[in-house]
Each structure stands twice: as C-alpha cells, then as structure tokens.
Design a protein around this motif. Structure first.
Motif, mmCIF file in Angstrom:
data_model
loop_
_atom_site.group_PDB
_atom_site.id
_atom_site.type_symbol
_atom_site.label_atom_id
_atom_site.label_comp_id
_atom_site.label_asym_id
_atom_site.label_seq_id
_atom_site.Cartn_x
_atom_site.Cartn_y
_atom_site.Cartn_z
ATOM 1 N N GLY A 1 0.807 -1.213 0.000
ATOM 2 C CA GLY A 1 0.000 0.000 0.000
ATOM 3 C C GLY A 1 0.834 1.254 0.000
ATOM 4 O O GLY A 1 0.514 2.238 -0.677
ATOM 5 N N ALA A 2 1.932 1.248 0.751
ATOM 6 C CA ALA A 2 2.788 2.431 0.836
ATOM 7 C C ALA A 2 3.512 2.697 -0.479
ATOM 8 O O ALA A 2 3.799 3.848 -0.814
ATOM 9 C CB ALA A 2 3.808 2.267 1.961
ATOM 10 N N SER A 3 3.803 1.649 -1.241
ATOM 11 C CA SER A 3 4.522 1.839 -2.500
ATOM 12 C C SER A 3 3.659 2.507 -3.555
ATOM 13 O O SER A 3 4.147 3.255 -4.398
ATOM 14 C CB SER A 3 5.016 0.486 -3.026
ATOM 15 O OG SER A 3 3.923 -0.296 -3.472
ATOM 16 N N GLU A 4 2.345 2.222 -3.542
ATOM 17 C CA GLU A 4 1.388 2.776 -4.506
ATOM 18 C C GLU A 4 1.788 2.474 -5.951
ATOM 19 O O GLU A 4 1.365 3.149 -6.878
ATOM 20 C CB GLU A 4 1.223 4.287 -4.321
ATOM 21 C CG GLU A 4 0.695 4.685 -2.953
ATOM 22 C CD GLU A 4 0.470 6.183 -2.826
ATOM 23 O OE1 GLU A 4 -0.690 6.620 -2.839
ATOM 24 O OE2 GLU A 4 1.485 6.899 -2.709
ATOM 25 N N ALA A 5 2.622 1.453 -6.143
ATOM 26 C CA ALA A 5 3.118 1.131 -7.483
ATOM 27 C C ALA A 5 2.439 -0.094 -8.079
ATOM 28 O O ALA A 5 2.576 -0.363 -9.270
ATOM 29 C CB ALA A 5 4.632 0.898 -7.437
ATOM 30 N N VAL A 6 1.699 -0.850 -7.251
ATOM 31 C CA VAL A 6 1.073 -2.086 -7.696
ATOM 32 C C VAL A 6 -0.412 -1.845 -7.916
ATOM 33 O O VAL A 6 -1.092 -1.248 -7.070
ATOM 34 C CB VAL A 6 1.281 -3.207 -6.659
ATOM 35 C CG1 VAL A 6 0.638 -4.507 -7.135
ATOM 36 C CG2 VAL A 6 2.761 -3.413 -6.387
ATOM 37 N N SER A 7 -0.923 -2.311 -9.045
ATOM 38 C CA SER A 7 -2.353 -2.207 -9.323
ATOM 39 C C SER A 7 -3.152 -2.923 -8.248
ATOM 40 O O SER A 7 -2.762 -3.997 -7.773
ATOM 41 C CB SER A 7 -2.660 -2.832 -10.685
ATOM 42 O OG SER A 7 -4.033 -3.135 -10.817
ATOM 43 N N TRP A 8 -4.284 -2.336 -7.858
ATOM 44 C CA TRP A 8 -5.084 -2.963 -6.801
ATOM 45 C C TRP A 8 -5.570 -4.340 -7.220
ATOM 46 O O TRP A 8 -5.694 -5.238 -6.385
ATOM 47 C CB TRP A 8 -6.264 -2.067 -6.410
ATOM 48 C CG TRP A 8 -7.376 -1.960 -7.428
ATOM 49 C CD1 TRP A 8 -7.512 -1.021 -8.403
ATOM 50 C CD2 TRP A 8 -8.522 -2.822 -7.557
ATOM 51 N NE1 TRP A 8 -8.659 -1.233 -9.128
ATOM 52 C CE2 TRP A 8 -9.297 -2.338 -8.626
ATOM 53 C CE3 TRP A 8 -8.956 -3.960 -6.866
ATOM 54 C CZ2 TRP A 8 -10.484 -2.936 -9.037
ATOM 55 C CZ3 TRP A 8 -10.143 -4.569 -7.281
ATOM 56 C CH2 TRP A 8 -10.896 -4.060 -8.337
ATOM 57 N N ARG A 9 -5.830 -4.527 -8.518
ATOM 58 C CA ARG A 9 -6.292 -5.848 -8.980
ATOM 59 C C ARG A 9 -5.193 -6.893 -8.818
ATOM 60 O O ARG A 9 -5.437 -8.013 -8.370
ATOM 61 C CB ARG A 9 -6.732 -5.755 -10.442
ATOM 62 C CG ARG A 9 -7.983 -4.897 -10.651
ATOM 63 C CD ARG A 9 -8.445 -4.924 -12.104
ATOM 64 N NE ARG A 9 -9.583 -4.052 -12.316
ATOM 65 C CZ ARG A 9 -10.856 -4.394 -12.096
ATOM 66 N NH1 ARG A 9 -11.128 -5.622 -11.661
ATOM 67 N NH2 ARG A 9 -11.835 -3.549 -12.307
ATOM 68 N N ALA A 10 -3.973 -6.533 -9.160
ATOM 69 C CA ALA A 10 -2.851 -7.465 -8.991
ATOM 70 C C ALA A 10 -2.579 -7.717 -7.510
ATOM 71 O O ALA A 10 -2.291 -8.855 -7.099
ATOM 72 C CB ALA A 10 -1.608 -6.902 -9.668
ATOM 73 N N ALA A 11 -2.676 -6.654 -6.688
ATOM 74 C CA ALA A 11 -2.390 -6.786 -5.259
ATOM 75 C C ALA A 11 -3.369 -7.742 -4.588
ATOM 76 O O ALA A 11 -2.984 -8.583 -3.769
ATOM 77 C CB ALA A 11 -2.436 -5.411 -4.589
#
Length: 469
Positions: free
Chosen positions: A164-174
């Motif tokens: 969450g802190a990175s904000e670099a990963v798509s929510w769907r992938a996460a």
C-alpha cells in the motif's frame, strides 16, 4: 508415571507432518492479515476507478468482515459433519476463488460482494485452523504451533502495508496475488491427516492411532495420549447428544469457557488494534501529517506487530498465557492514554511527531506481544471436544462482529468526541481487559486439552484452580 517424550525438549515434539501443519496454519494467517490489510491502500485506486463515495468505500472495506462472521459460523457445522481436514480444504478453495473474483470485479458492487466471499474464507480459517493444529499438536509445543497462525497475520499485515505504501502495484494485482499462497496452502493441506480427536469422537480409534503415530516423532509413546482421548470421548458418548455441538453450548458447565473465550475475543478488538492498523494513516493525515509520513508510520507499526508475534511465539509456552497478558496490557493502556494526551492538549504538530510515533509503536509492542496472542490461542484450547467446533465458531463470530462494529463506528466516534478522547476510551477498554483476564482467565500453559476439559467439567475453571505443570 509414564514417560512423556516431548517433555525432554520441545523440538522433540515436532516432526515433518507437524511442521507441515504449522506451515499451513501460517499461510492461512498470512492470508488473513494480507486480505484484511490490503484494502486500506487499494481503496485509493478503487475509488478513482469506480468513482465511489465514502458509503461504498465502507461497504467494500467491511464486506470481508461480514463474510468472516458468516464463514466462522458456517464452518463450525462443516467441521463437525465432515471433519477439520476437509473443511480446511474447502476454505483453501474459497480463498482462491474469492481472491480471483475480487481481482476481476467489473464494478464496485461486485467487488463488495466478492469481498464477502473472501471474508467467508477468512472467517472459516480463523474458526478451523487454530483448532485443527491444537488437536494435532503435543501439549508442550501446542501454544507455539497455534501461534504460527497469529505470527503469520503479522507477516500478512506487513506485506499489505508495504504494498500500500509503495502505490506502485495495481489494486487488482495486489488483491489477486493472494490466490498464490492459497494454492500452496491447499497443496500442503492435502498431505495432512484428519484430527485424531475428531476421528475418536466418530469411533474411528484405529485411524486416530495411525494419525498420532504419523504426527509424533519416532519413539514417541502415543498410548497415554490416545487413552486419554478415548476415555474422554467415551464419557461424552455416555452423556448423549444433548452434550454435543451447538446444543451442548447450553450446558451450564460450558459457560465459563465461553465467557473467557468470547470475552478475550471482544477485548482483542476493543484494545485498539484495529483502530491503529486500519485507521492510523487516516487519523494522522486528518491531523496534518504528510501522507508519505503516515504510510511509513503504518509500515513501522506493522513491523512492530510482526516482531512481537515472533517474540510471543517463543515465550508463550514458557512464561504462560495469563501471566504474559497481565504483564503487557498495562503498557498498552498507558500508551493510549499518553497518545490521547498529545491530541487533547493540542500537541499534535510536526514538532510532536517523535512523541506520537513513540506512543503508537509502544502500544503495538505491548498489545501485539500480549493480548493479541490470546485471541485465537485460547479458542483452540479451552472448549470441550464434543462442542469445540461450535464454541470456536461462536468465539470467532464474536471477534469478527466486534471488528465490524469498530470499523463502521470509529470515524464517527472521532468526529463526535475528538481523536484524543477516542484514544482515551480505548485506553479504558484495555483497563477493562486487564481486569477481565485477572478475574476470569485461568493459566492453561502446560495442560493437555483433556486436562483443561476435566477442570471445566469439575467446575474448576478459575485462575486459582490451575497450577503450572
């Protein structure tokens, strides 16, 4: 006196199968921590994609908690009818299906419903897995093996906060990534046996004997353990069906265990842990903290939680469940009182950040290393075999219902009373938790599940009735 081979060294009570059970337990705990924690950061992206307001955000966040209440109640019936092993296999499948359904959700409403499905698996895991591991484990390492579940919750929370802190990963992938450990959990559980205590309860003593031989080290004398399980199951058979399952929970002699188990479940949530994990970034940013700082503090809190889970894992069977809780809870209460004082007195500026962060980390240190350890551990130990699945489901549903209530009311409380005053309220909840543990929770460390049940049947389930063994 019969020699008990696992007394010599706790490591001698652990073999390959028990290690696999601990791994499965750990993965289920990781999924619990990750799936409940990942939505905090993901909601920022979800809100932009679906253009939703606060009401739908709350529905998406709370969906997993509603599903957990349903799952914890439903899986108790499945555990009794089909066994612990097959129920956990079902939970693994639902974990996979729920994660993928959330990941591919075409709308906010679909996502909220998919989160309920995922919550079913989370609730089912919390109801079933700790109980299953406790029924497989030797008593001298039972606490540590069950707490692998609790430890892994911390791992899941840390991973979720970092993502969450990175904000670099798509929510769907996460969210969809959780299907991978769920698949590993499924493959691991396929290699494990049914609970020997459930088998004995069904009259399958020969199978139970083979399971005990399989999950105990070479040279371990299983005869006394099997005899104790069979003797207790025989007594339960003579009492009739009124003393079993959900109907058995109405028996007066069971009530002290339910009070302790459900009381601990309520106080693990009212202690403030969910407030800190779910809303610490929101509370901090609403009071002028930069978003980046708030997210870094959230990661630090997750790491502290994890570290204290590791510490608790190694000391709980040595220090004792009750003693450890009584030592740690006052520290959590004082941390919240001090934290509230910063905000009530207006000392919540950037210059006060070190003090506020210190209070937050101190709270996590004392709470995670004490009361939080007991939430799932006590439920796996204190209930009679004939109604263990039903009782653990009541305790799990109580915990999740309290969690749901806090999630839906905390921001409203802060708006009505102020953030500092709310910290004080939760500090008082910790005081109440300490009094509850002191008056009602016996010391279960070193006692077999059957010995705990005998104390309960004999009406000796108060702190003074249990001696350390």
């Amino acid at each position: 006196m019969t020699h008990d081979p696992d007394r010599a060294s706790p490591i001698k009570g652990l073999n390959g199968r028990m290690l696999m059970a601990a791994v499965v337990s750990a993965i289920s705990g990781l999924l619990y921590g990750y799936d409940t924690g990942i939505i905090s950061g993901a909601l920022l992206q979800i809100a932009k994609e679906f253009h939703i307001g606060d009401t739908m955000k709350e529905a998406i966040a709370a969906g997993i908690l509603l599903g957990a209440v349903i799952g914890s109640l439903a899986c108790s019936l499945l555990c009794e009818r089909f066994g612990r092993h097959r129920t956990i296999l079902l939970v693994c499948v639902v974990f996979i299906a729920g994660s993928l359904t959330c990941s591919f959700a075409p709308s906010a409403v679909t996502l909220a419903l998919a989160r309920v499905l995922l919550g079913f698996a989370v609730g089912g895991a919390t109801q079933t897995v700790p109980m299953y591991v406790a029924e497989l484990a030797p008593r001298t390492i039972r606490g540590r093996l069950v707490l692998c579940f609790q430890l892994a919750i911390g791992v899941g929370i840390v991973i979720a906060t970092i993502v969450g802190a990175s904000e670099a990963v798509s929510w769907r992938a996460a969210i969809g990534a959780a299907a991978v450990p769920a698949l590993v959990m499924l493959l691991g559980q396929l290699r494990l046996p049914e609970s020997p205590r459930w088998l004995v309860e069904r009259g399958r003593v020969d199978e139970a004997e083979r399971v005990l031989e399989d999950v105990r080290p070479d040279g371990y004398d299983i005869a006394p353990e099997l005899e104790e399980i069979v003797e207790l199951a025989g007594h339960q058979e003579r009492t009739g069906r009124r003393d079993r399952g959900w109907s058995g929970l109405r028996q007066p002699w069971v009530r002290p265990a339910l009070v302790v188990g459900c009381g601990i479940a309520v106080f693990t949530q009212l202690s403030g842990i969910e407030m800190i994990i779910y809303y610490a970034p929101t509370i901090l940013t609403d009071n002028g903290f930069p978003t980046a700082d708030a997210l870094r503090i959230s990661v630090a809190l997750g790491v502290t939680y994890l570290v204290m889970m590791v510490v608790g894992l190694w000391i709980v069977d040595k220090v004792g469940r009750r003693r450890l809780t009584l030592v740690m809870v006052p520290g959590a209460a004082l941390s919240l009182f001090a934290l509230g004082a910063f905000f009530v007195t207006g000392h919540s500026t950037r210059a006060d950040v070190p003090g506020i962060v210190a209070c937050l980390i101190a709270f996590m240190f004392f709470n995670a290393g004490g009361l939080q350890l007991m939430g799932w551990l006590t439920g796996s130990e204190i209930y009679p075999l004939a109604m263990r699945a039903a009782a653990t489901s009541v305790q799990s549903a109580t915990l999740w219902s309290t969690n749901l209530l806090i999630t839906l009311t905390l921001l409203t409380m802060i708006s009505a009373f102020g953030v500092g005053q709310v910290f004080w309220i939760y500090g008082l909840f910790n005081v109440a938790a300490w009094l509850f543990v002191w008056r009602r929770m016996p010391e279960l460390t070193g006692h077999s599940l059957e010995d705990i049940e005998r104390h309960l049947k004999n009406g000796k389930f108060h702190p003074g009735d249990f001696a350390r063994t």
